[in-house]
Write a protein that holds these residues in place. Structure first.
Motif, PDB file in Angstrom:
ATOM      1  N   LEU A   1     -29.655  13.653  16.220  1.00 44.51           N
ATOM      2  CA  LEU A   1     -29.837  14.001  14.623  1.00 44.51           C
ATOM      3  C   LEU A   1     -30.252  15.330  13.797  1.00 44.51           C
ATOM      4  CD1 LEU A   1     -32.959  10.509  13.790  1.00 44.51           C
ATOM      5  CD2 LEU A   1     -30.499  10.818  13.317  1.00 44.51           C
TER       6      LEU A   1
ATOM      7  N   ARG B   1     -29.824  17.653  17.199  1.00 44.13           N
ATOM      8  CA  ARG B   1     -30.808  17.436  18.249  1.00 44.13           C
ATOM      9  C   ARG B   1     -30.745  16.367  19.528  1.00 44.13           C
ATOM     10  NH1 ARG B   1     -36.019  18.079  18.447  1.00 44.13           N
ATOM     11  NH2 ARG B   1     -36.202  17.399  16.444  1.00 44.13           N
TER      12      ARG B   1
ATOM     13  N   VAL C   1     -32.793  13.433  19.678  1.00 46.51           N
ATOM     14  CA  VAL C   1     -34.437  13.227  19.498  1.00 46.51           C
ATOM     15  C   VAL C   1     -34.704  11.619  20.054  1.00 46.51           C
ATOM     16  CG1 VAL C   1     -33.855  14.589  17.348  1.00 46.51           C
ATOM     17  CG2 VAL C   1     -33.603  11.940  17.024  1.00 46.51           C
TER      18      VAL C   1
ATOM     19  N   ASN D   1     -46.268  13.404  17.453  1.00 43.73           N
ATOM     20  CA  ASN D   1     -45.856  14.054  16.437  1.00 43.73           C
ATOM     21  C   ASN D   1     -44.000  14.815  16.554  1.00 43.73           C
ATOM     22  OD1 ASN D   1     -48.785  14.894  14.316  1.00 43.73           O
ATOM     23  ND2 ASN D   1     -47.401  13.148  14.272  1.00 43.73           N
ATOM     24  N   GLY D   2     -43.336  14.332  16.013  1.00 41.34           N
ATOM     25  CA  GLY D   2     -42.151  14.451  15.810  1.00 41.34           C
ATOM     26  C   GLY D   2     -41.386  13.948  18.158  1.00 41.34           C
ATOM     27  N   ALA D   3     -41.936  12.892  18.527  1.00 37.32           N
ATOM     28  CA  ALA D   3     -41.379  12.938  20.177  1.00 37.32           C
ATOM     29  C   ALA D   3     -40.250  11.565  20.253  1.00 37.32           C
ATOM     30  CB  ALA D   3     -42.398  11.609  20.421  1.00 37.32           C
ATOM     31  N   GLY D   4     -40.236  11.033  18.590  1.00 32.37           N
ATOM     32  CA  GLY D   4     -38.884  10.488  18.745  1.00 32.37           C
ATOM     33  C   GLY D   4     -39.265   8.818  18.507  1.00 32.37           C
ATOM     34  N   LYS D   5     -40.474   8.465  18.141  1.00 31.49           N
ATOM     35  CA  LYS D   5     -40.799   6.587  18.205  1.00 31.49           C
ATOM     36  C   LYS D   5     -40.007   6.345  17.058  1.00 31.49           C
ATOM     37  CE  LYS D   5     -44.709   7.537  17.541  1.00 31.49           C
ATOM     38  NZ  LYS D   5     -45.101   9.733  18.125  1.00 31.49           N
ATOM     39  N   THR D   6     -40.374   6.633  15.351  1.00 26.61           N
ATOM     40  CA  THR D   6     -39.786   6.112  14.142  1.00 26.61           C
ATOM     41  C   THR D   6     -38.237   6.301  15.176  1.00 26.61           C
ATOM     42  OG1 THR D   6     -40.849   6.567  12.942  1.00 26.61           O
ATOM     43  CG2 THR D   6     -38.867   6.321  11.968  1.00 26.61           C
ATOM     44  N   THR D   7     -37.404   6.249  15.305  1.00 27.68           N
ATOM     45  CA  THR D   7     -35.966   7.364  15.361  1.00 27.68           C
ATOM     46  C   THR D   7     -35.721   5.697  16.367  1.00 27.68           C
ATOM     47  OG1 THR D   7     -35.806   9.202  14.921  1.00 27.68           O
ATOM     48  CG2 THR D   7     -34.257   8.344  16.177  1.00 27.68           C
TER      49      THR D   7
ATOM     50  N   GLN E   1     -42.698   2.961   8.032  1.00 31.29           N
ATOM     51  CA  GLN E   1     -43.605   3.523   7.498  1.00 31.29           C
ATOM     52  C   GLN E   1     -44.115   4.253   6.134  1.00 31.29           C
ATOM     53  OE1 GLN E   1     -45.192   7.789   9.441  1.00 31.29           O
ATOM     54  NE2 GLN E   1     -43.954   7.310  11.124  1.00 31.29           N
TER      55      GLN E   1
ATOM     56  N   GLU F   1     -46.322   2.623  13.195  1.00 27.79           N
ATOM     57  CA  GLU F   1     -47.382   3.298  12.296  1.00 27.79           C
ATOM     58  C   GLU F   1     -48.321   1.759  11.793  1.00 27.79           C
ATOM     59  OE1 GLU F   1     -48.198   7.035  11.263  1.00 27.79           O
ATOM     60  OE2 GLU F   1     -46.527   7.221  12.574  1.00 27.79           O
TER      61      GLU F   1
ATOM     62  N   HIS G   1     -50.469   5.252  17.162  1.00 29.20           N
ATOM     63  CA  HIS G   1     -51.073   7.164  16.747  1.00 29.20           C
ATOM     64  C   HIS G   1     -52.577   6.786  17.741  1.00 29.20           C
ATOM     65  CE1 HIS G   1     -48.178   9.914  15.761  1.00 29.20           C
ATOM     66  NE2 HIS G   1     -48.450   9.374  14.574  1.00 29.20           N
TER      67      HIS G   1
HETATM   68  N1  ATP Z   1     -32.644  12.299   9.439  1.00 26.83           N
HETATM   69  C1  ATP Z   1     -32.886  13.559  10.646  1.00 26.83           C
HETATM   70  N2  ATP Z   1     -31.942  14.885  10.415  1.00 26.83           N
HETATM   71  C2  ATP Z   1     -32.825  15.792  11.894  1.00 26.83           C
HETATM   72  N3  ATP Z   1     -33.779  15.653  12.337  1.00 26.83           N
HETATM   73  C3  ATP Z   1     -34.725  14.507  12.205  1.00 26.83           C
HETATM   74  C4  ATP Z   1     -34.518  13.244  11.061  1.00 26.83           C
HETATM   75  N4  ATP Z   1     -34.484  12.306  11.413  1.00 26.83           N
HETATM   76  C5  ATP Z   1     -35.838  12.690  12.592  1.00 26.83           C
HETATM   77  N5  ATP Z   1     -35.707  14.184  12.800  1.00 26.83           N
HETATM   78  C6  ATP Z   1     -36.224  14.792  14.269  1.00 26.83           C
HETATM   79  O1  ATP Z   1     -36.690  13.920  14.469  1.00 26.83           O
HETATM   80  C7  ATP Z   1     -37.397  14.076  16.128  1.00 26.83           C
HETATM   81  C8  ATP Z   1     -37.902  12.930  15.890  1.00 26.83           C
HETATM   82  O2  ATP Z   1     -38.509  12.180  14.657  1.00 26.83           O
HETATM   83  P1  ATP Z   1     -38.837  10.949  14.540  1.00 26.83           P
HETATM   84  O3  ATP Z   1     -39.503  10.392  13.381  1.00 26.83           O
HETATM   85  O4  ATP Z   1     -38.183   9.593  15.039  1.00 26.83           O
HETATM   86  O5  ATP Z   1     -40.444  11.303  15.446  1.00 26.83           O
HETATM   87  P2  ATP Z   1     -42.129   9.969  15.592  1.00 26.83           P
HETATM   88  O6  ATP Z   1     -42.172  10.249  17.368  1.00 26.83           O
HETATM   89  O7  ATP Z   1     -41.819   9.277  14.749  1.00 26.83           O
HETATM   90  O8  ATP Z   1     -43.364  11.293  15.063  1.00 26.83           O
HETATM   91  P3  ATP Z   1     -44.380  11.483  13.791  1.00 26.83           P
HETATM   92  O9  ATP Z   1     -45.271  10.388  14.822  1.00 26.83           O
HETATM   93  O10 ATP Z   1     -44.665  12.215  13.587  1.00 26.83           O
HETATM   94  O11 ATP Z   1     -44.099   9.585  12.885  1.00 26.83           O
HETATM   95  C9  ATP Z   1     -38.520  14.528  14.873  1.00 26.83           C
HETATM   96  O12 ATP Z   1     -37.832  16.372  15.209  1.00 26.83           O
HETATM   97  C10 ATP Z   1     -37.586  14.955  13.507  1.00 26.83           C
HETATM   98  O13 ATP Z   1     -37.883  16.306  13.205  1.00 26.83           O
END
Ligand code: ATP
Length: 267
Positions: A12, A15, A17, A37-43, A92, A171, A200
């Protein structure tokens, strides 16, 4: 539903992710998806839901409509309507402004089951879902007037109304008071549906999950039973915190006692 995450990776914003995840969450059980945060869970949840096609690897599921013994198929290749019947994703964020009643919001979960001509809604499924999410008392309220926790319960009811075989929760305990957190996780643990929940709260994950996956910077740092995975060394490496891992006196499950701030900051 059986689920296998097979070398899944996606970029994404240029990078990686999610970067080569292999995992097999146990069928019919609750798996916790952990990581900072930002580890990639939502993705990863969006990839598993079939909303995002992986650039590499595949998310494979058994198709409940296929004859038994049929090979697993990539989730994003399931026809949309069929996928919508079998896979529910609770995201979320929710839009607070839609002019619908709570019952109408939950009934949205039944859309994949509607016949082409019908306006029929399965009231039984909607009522069961409202009850299971402890939201029956909210049924006639306007969605836009709910508190954050009430809205979260209704979103959970909408996902349950779908009667999915694979339930993905981002979450789900967000905004919920402590009692509602416990009852929600006990409910999904006992549902018998393959469930992956981004969490979390490590103690909730330790108490309720059969299996946990820990992500760190898009990669799988550890996977397994909470007692095997949630060690002080893992918590230090992934979360940069100092912790002692105790045993719950009655359940024997791990209890994480944080003892220090960021290990990184202390260096
Ligand atoms: N559309 C996008 N474009 C660019 N980067 C993105 C996009 N969506 C997510 N990211 C990046 O991808 C990485 C993973 O995001 P993600 O939301 O999957 O993390 P997460 O583990 O769910 O975080 P959190 O606990 O904060 O909800 C993060 O660094 C985020 O900034």
């Amino acid at each position: 539903m059986e689920l296998r995450i097979d070398g899944v990776a996606t970029r994404l914003g240029g990078r990686w992710v999610v970067d080569g995840i292999d995992a097999t969450p146990p069928p019919g059980a609750l798996t916790g998806l952990l990581g900072p945060n930002g580890a990639g869970k939502t993705t990863l949840l969006r990839l598993v839901a079939g909303l995002l096609p992986p650039e590499r690897g595949a998310v494979l599921v058994t198709d409940p409509d296929a004859p038994s013994g049929a090979p697993a198929v990539p989730v994003h290749a399931l026809p949309r309507r069929r996928r919508a019947r079998h896979v529910a994703l609770l995201e979320q964020e929710s839009n607070a402004t839609v002019p619908l009643s709570v019952r109408e919001v939950v009934a949205l979960g039944r859309i994949p089951y509607r016949s082409l001509w019908g306006t029929d809604v399965d009231d039984g499924a909607v009522d069961r879902a409202l009850g299971a999410a402890s939201a029956a008392h909210l049924a006639d309220r306007a969605w836009s007037t709910l508190s954050g926790g009430e809205r979260q319960r209704v979103q959970i009811a909408r996902a349950l109304a779908q009667e999915p075989d694979l339930l993905l929760l981002d979450e789900p305990t967000n905004h919920l008071d402590v009692s509602a957190q416990l009852s929600l996780l006990a409910f999904v643990r006992d549902l018998g549906v393959t469930t992956v929940a981004a969490l979390h709260d490590l103690n909730l994950a330790a108490a309720f999950c059969t299996h946990v996956l820990v992500l760190s910077e898009g990669r799988l740092a550890a996977a397994g039973a909470p007692a095997d995975v949630l060690t002080p060394a893992l918590l230090r490496a992934v979360y940069r915190v100092e912790a002692e891992v105790l045993r719950h006196p009655t359940t024997g499950r791990p209890v994480i006692a944080l003892t220090g701030g960021s290990a990184e900051a202390d260096r």
